[in-house]
Design an enzyme around this catalytic site. Structure first.
Site, PDB file in Angstrom:
ATOM      1  N   LYS A 102      26.189  -5.007  -1.606  1.00 50.39           N
ATOM      2  CA  LYS A 102      27.657  -4.880  -1.697  1.00 50.39           C
ATOM      3  C   LYS A 102      28.223  -4.207  -0.451  1.00 50.39           C
ATOM      4  O   LYS A 102      29.411  -3.936  -0.372  1.00 50.39           O
ATOM      5  CB  LYS A 102      28.038  -4.028  -2.921  1.00 50.39           C
ATOM      6  CG  LYS A 102      27.581  -4.597  -4.248  1.00 50.39           C
ATOM      7  CD  LYS A 102      28.050  -3.690  -5.388  1.00 50.39           C
ATOM      8  CE  LYS A 102      27.471  -4.117  -6.712  1.00 50.39           C
ATOM      9  NZ  LYS A 102      27.686  -3.095  -7.749  1.00 50.39           N
ATOM     10  N   ARG A 105      11.570   3.542   3.600  1.00 50.02           N
ATOM     11  CA  ARG A 105      11.129   2.551   4.596  1.00 50.02           C
ATOM     12  C   ARG A 105      12.338   1.700   4.944  1.00 50.02           C
ATOM     13  O   ARG A 105      13.066   1.250   4.055  1.00 50.02           O
ATOM     14  CB  ARG A 105      10.009   1.666   4.052  1.00 50.02           C
ATOM     15  CG  ARG A 105       9.746   0.482   4.987  1.00 50.02           C
ATOM     16  CD  ARG A 105       8.495  -0.247   4.669  1.00 50.02           C
ATOM     17  NE  ARG A 105       7.323   0.558   4.960  1.00 50.02           N
ATOM     18  CZ  ARG A 105       6.074   0.106   4.853  1.00 50.02           C
ATOM     19  NH1 ARG A 105       5.854  -1.136   4.462  1.00 50.02           N
ATOM     20  NH2 ARG A 105       5.054   0.879   5.134  1.00 50.02           N
ATOM     21  N   ARG A 135       0.805  -1.220   0.000  1.00 46.14           N
ATOM     22  CA  ARG A 135       0.000   0.000   0.000  1.00 46.14           C
ATOM     23  C   ARG A 135       0.838   1.270   0.000  1.00 46.14           C
ATOM     24  O   ARG A 135       0.606   2.187  -0.789  1.00 46.14           O
ATOM     25  CB  ARG A 135      -0.915   0.053   1.249  1.00 46.14           C
ATOM     26  CG  ARG A 135      -2.177  -0.711   1.130  1.00 46.14           C
ATOM     27  CD  ARG A 135      -2.587  -1.212   2.504  1.00 46.14           C
ATOM     28  NE  ARG A 135      -1.619  -2.199   2.924  1.00 46.14           N
ATOM     29  CZ  ARG A 135      -1.673  -3.477   2.562  1.00 46.14           C
ATOM     30  NH1 ARG A 135      -2.669  -3.919   1.874  1.00 46.14           N
ATOM     31  NH2 ARG A 135      -0.732  -4.334   2.928  1.00 46.14           N
ATOM     32  N   THR A 136       1.804   1.330   0.920  1.00 45.31           N
ATOM     33  CA  THR A 136       2.531   2.593   1.071  1.00 45.31           C
ATOM     34  C   THR A 136       3.289   2.912  -0.211  1.00 45.31           C
ATOM     35  O   THR A 136       3.211   4.018  -0.746  1.00 45.31           O
ATOM     36  CB  THR A 136       3.493   2.513   2.278  1.00 45.31           C
ATOM     37  OG1 THR A 136       2.729   2.144   3.425  1.00 45.31           O
ATOM     38  CG2 THR A 136       4.175   3.839   2.528  1.00 45.31           C
ATOM     39  N   HIS A 165       5.343   5.876  11.517  1.00 43.59           N
ATOM     40  CA  HIS A 165       4.828   5.745  10.149  1.00 43.59           C
ATOM     41  C   HIS A 165       3.858   6.908   9.935  1.00 43.59           C
ATOM     42  O   HIS A 165       2.643   6.727   9.833  1.00 43.59           O
ATOM     43  CB  HIS A 165       4.117   4.391  10.032  1.00 43.59           C
ATOM     44  CG  HIS A 165       3.827   3.945   8.619  1.00 43.59           C
ATOM     45  ND1 HIS A 165       3.926   4.782   7.530  1.00 43.59           N
ATOM     46  CD2 HIS A 165       3.428   2.740   8.142  1.00 43.59           C
ATOM     47  CE1 HIS A 165       3.607   4.102   6.440  1.00 43.59           C
ATOM     48  NE2 HIS A 165       3.308   2.862   6.784  1.00 43.59           N
TER      49      HIS A 165
HETATM   50  N1  ASP Z   1       1.444  -1.697   6.750  1.00 45.27           N
HETATM   51  C1  ASP Z   1       1.643  -1.246   8.112  1.00 45.27           C
HETATM   52  C2  ASP Z   1       3.120  -0.977   8.397  1.00 45.27           C
HETATM   53  O1  ASP Z   1       3.908  -0.993   7.479  1.00 45.27           O
HETATM   54  C3  ASP Z   1       1.020  -2.157   9.120  1.00 45.27           C
HETATM   55  C4  ASP Z   1       1.556  -3.557   9.196  1.00 45.27           C
HETATM   56  O2  ASP Z   1       2.505  -3.923   8.496  1.00 45.27           O
HETATM   57  O3  ASP Z   1       0.997  -4.318   9.995  1.00 45.27           O
HETATM   58  O4  ASP Z   1       3.463  -0.711   9.526  1.00 45.27           O
END
Ligand code: ASP
Length: 306
Positions: free
Chosen positions: A82, A103, A53-54, A131
């Site tokens: 590397k 991320r 999603r993100t 987040h």
């Molecule tokens: N998608 C959210 C996160 O990246 C929640 C999860 O992974 O449970 O934190």
């Protein structure tokens, strides 16, 4: 903290949040009005951990604003294998892009990376830390469904490792929400987060081990996945796996207008029989990631106050 990096929801005032949500609502009402607004802009995606999603909603958001993305791709196919450091990777990719989305599995990684770059850096999740862009879409969804005024919310599941929980809790203190945290003892909110929440805004917080007593009072129930990948020991995960599941029957004691949210992905926390009920808002929540991230990118890229 620099205002053009978004690292934690702690840096967002109520006015900042409302600016983003209002802009997101405008964009959602008429997306075509901004379809060329950031033509030529490139967003760099650096995902050192899985994401659906993100990552996809950031990509969609940038493209719907007329821009495009450059994607580091999987860690396995990058120079990280590397031995390249995160500091070097971000310094290189900032030369290719106008803003970066990061991320990373390590808590604090976004803060560290932001010190090496001049383009805006958005934290898309740092380990069990924060987040904040998820929080903005969560708040947007709450505002659309239950309103943010006089809100009573239950946040249930893995409160220890759940970064979406930590970020949301901080932001909700700015709205004076009544926050009920429901989890097994071993997955309670970290004590430093509770302390910090009190420092942050005189948070109205209560902790529970069971949903039952508090359910009828809730406007929103925010369910989370047990974060298996963060447990140091699989046996510890197995002890709590499968706890705190809800289905349509669980909600018979809830208010008719209860909104159920989940940042997704779900494993078994919410039974599919809830999906067709009026309570379920988690797919809408995921879709809201696009207008909210469009709004955020729009505000950041034009250098506006945020
Ligand atoms: N998608 C959210 C996160 O990246 C929640 C999860 O992974 O449970 O934190």
């Amino acid at each position: 903290m620099r205002h053009d990096h978004l690292i934690t929801s702690k840096q967002l005032s109520r006015a900042d949040i409302e600016t983003v949500l209002d802009r997101a609502a405008e964009i959602a009402a008429d997306p075509s009005a901004v379809s060329d607004r950031h033509a030529g802009t490139l967003l760099g995606l650096l995902f050192f951990e899985p994401s659906t999603r993100t990552k996809m909603s950031f990509e969609t958001a940038m493209k719907r604003l007329g821009g495009d993305v450059v994607d580091m791709g999987s860690v396995e196919s990058s120079s990280v294998t590397k031995g390249e450091t995160l500091a070097d990777t971000v310094r290189v990719i900032e030369g290719y892009a106008d803003a970066l989305v990061l991320r990373h599995p390590r808590e604090g990684a976004a803060t560290m990376a932001s010190e090496y770059v001049d383009v805006p850096l958005l934290n898309a999740g740092d380990g069990a830390g924060h987040h904040p862009t998820q929080t903005l879409l969560d708040l947007y969804t709450i505002r659309e469904n239950a309103g943010l005024e006089d809100l009573t919310i239950g946040i249930m599941g893995d409160l220890k490792y759940g970064r979406t929980v930590h970020s949301l809790a901080y932001a909700l203190t700015t709205f004076d929400a009544h926050q009920h945290f429901i989890s097994p003892e071993s997955l309670r909110l970290p004590r430093e987060v509770v302390f910090d929440l009190h420092q942050h805004g005189g948070a109205q917080i209560r902790e529970h081990e069971s949903l039952e007593g508090i359910l009828p009072e809730l406007d929103v129930l925010y369910v989370t996945r047990i974060q298996r990948e963060r447990f140091p020991d699989e046996a510890e995960y197995q002890q709590v796996a499968g706890e705190y599941q809800i289905d349509a029957a669980t909600l018979s004691a809830a208010r008719e207008d209860l909104t159920v949210m989940h940042p997704l992905p779900r494993v078994d926390e919410i039974a599919p029989d809830l999906d067709e009920t009026a309570h379920a808002a988690y797919f809408e929540q995921a879709h809201n990631g696009v207008p909210v991230r469009m709004a955020l990118l729009d505000l950041l890229l034009q250098g506006g106050e945020q």
